[in-house]
Design a protein around this motif. Structure first.
Motif, PDB file in Angstrom:
ATOM      1  N   TYR A  16       1.037  -1.125  -0.147  1.00  0.00           N
ATOM      2  CA  TYR A  16       0.011   0.035   0.015  1.00  0.00           C
ATOM      3  C   TYR A  16       0.944   1.191  -0.190  1.00  0.00           C
ATOM      4  CZ  TYR A  16      -4.116  -2.685   0.707  1.00  0.00           C
ATOM      5  OH  TYR A  16      -5.230  -3.799   0.785  1.00  0.00           O
ATOM      6  N   ASP A  17       2.098   1.134   0.624  1.00  0.00           N
ATOM      7  CA  ASP A  17       2.968   2.368   0.630  1.00  0.00           C
ATOM      8  C   ASP A  17       3.331   2.663  -0.472  1.00  0.00           C
ATOM      9  OD1 ASP A  17       2.492   2.666   3.269  1.00  0.00           O
ATOM     10  OD2 ASP A  17       4.356   1.756   4.111  1.00  0.00           O
ATOM     11  N   THR A  20       0.641   3.994  -2.836  1.00  0.00           N
ATOM     12  CA  THR A  20       0.400   5.384  -2.339  1.00  0.00           C
ATOM     13  C   THR A  20       1.468   6.410  -2.893  1.00  0.00           C
ATOM     14  OG1 THR A  20      -0.616   4.641  -0.474  1.00  0.00           O
ATOM     15  CG2 THR A  20      -0.101   6.896  -0.321  1.00  0.00           C
ATOM     16  N   VAL A 118       1.448  13.198   1.371  1.00  0.00           N
ATOM     17  CA  VAL A 118       0.287  12.315   1.855  1.00  0.00           C
ATOM     18  C   VAL A 118       0.159  12.530   3.341  1.00  0.00           C
ATOM     19  CG1 VAL A 118       0.103   9.995   2.424  1.00  0.00           C
ATOM     20  CG2 VAL A 118       1.264  10.526   0.392  1.00  0.00           C
ATOM     21  N   ASP A 221      -2.136   2.615   8.234  1.00  0.00           N
ATOM     22  CA  ASP A 221      -2.386   4.038   8.317  1.00  0.00           C
ATOM     23  C   ASP A 221      -3.053   4.401   9.705  1.00  0.00           C
ATOM     24  OD1 ASP A 221      -1.930   6.891   7.584  1.00  0.00           O
ATOM     25  OD2 ASP A 221      -3.587   7.079   6.828  1.00  0.00           O
TER      26      ASP A 221
END
Length: 226
Positions: A16-17, A20, A118, A221
């Motif tokens: 996901y990082d 993102t 972010v 997160d």
């Protein structure tokens, strides 16, 4: 600047990082780059094998996925190789498609300038920066009791870890954060004031996320609201 290499490609949080980081990079650029990165993200999500660092998909299948013709696929894949994001591992031959890998170090190096868009927690996590300003504990009366973990949520269990690590920091900044809810991997906490929330986000985001992931690896997160 030292960039932390994703050491565990199978870890969902790192996937996901990376996605993102790509999205933040694209959104800071023009529509052509946005479309290119969107196509890459879609291809990664649909067909990339994280465990083997392998992307083996034929041009016809990619064309169908992207709703374009095969000439466009050739052009876009060439652009991604030109950026150094995709690397040919085995050239295609008759009856065999080209196999690609992803150069994550190159990808992260090129997206680094947009990590702060972010949020500071994401920037710290991705760059491996240390918190330059020490956390200031507030004056407290007596010992800080550990949290009641009977509710069993990921947040109260994480609070128990944070209390054990640093009771003064927990008592000053973390015990008053209330769990608001959870959406997928994102946990939302409520701070008693805007200053309180900003301070936690700036100075304690990494510590809070690490504690949450220690009790629930699906947490990717942590957001702070007021």
């Amino acid at each position: 600047m030292h960039i932390v290499k994703p050491a565990r490609p199978r870890d969902a949080a790192r996937k996901y990082d990376i996605i993102t980081a790509l999205g933040a990079y694209a959104l800071a650029r023009d529509k052509h780059d946005q479309r290119l990165v969107l196509r890459l993200i879609t291809l990664i999500t649909a067909r990339y094998n994280w465990a083997r660092d392998e992307l083996a998909v034929g041009q016809r299948e990619i064309a169908r996925l992207w709703s374009v013709d095969e000439r466009t696929v050739k052009r876009e894949m060439a652009k991604l190789r030109g950026k150094g994001w995709l690397v040919v591992k085995r050239q295609g031959a008759r009856g065999r498609v080209t196999e690609y890998g992803m150069d994550l170090d190159r990808m992260l190096a090129m997206t680094e300038g947009d990590w702060s868009n972010v949020g500071p927690d994401f920037d710290l996590r991705m760059s491996g920066k240390t918190e330059e300003t020490p956390v200031v504990s507030l004056p407290l009366k007596g010992d800080v009791p550990p949290p009641d973990v009977s509710a069993g949520t990921e947040w109260v269990l994480a609070q128990a870890i944070l209390h054990a690590e640093a009771p003064d920091v927990y008592g000053s900044w973390l015990r008053n954060l209330e769990r608001v809810g959870r959406a997928g991997g994102r946990l939302t906490l409520k701070a008693p004031s805007r200053f309180h929330g900003t301070y936690v986000q700036t100075h304690l985001a990494r510590r809070v996320l690490a504690a949450c992931q220690a009790v629930d690896s699906d947490v990717t997160d942590v957001g702070i609201v007021v």
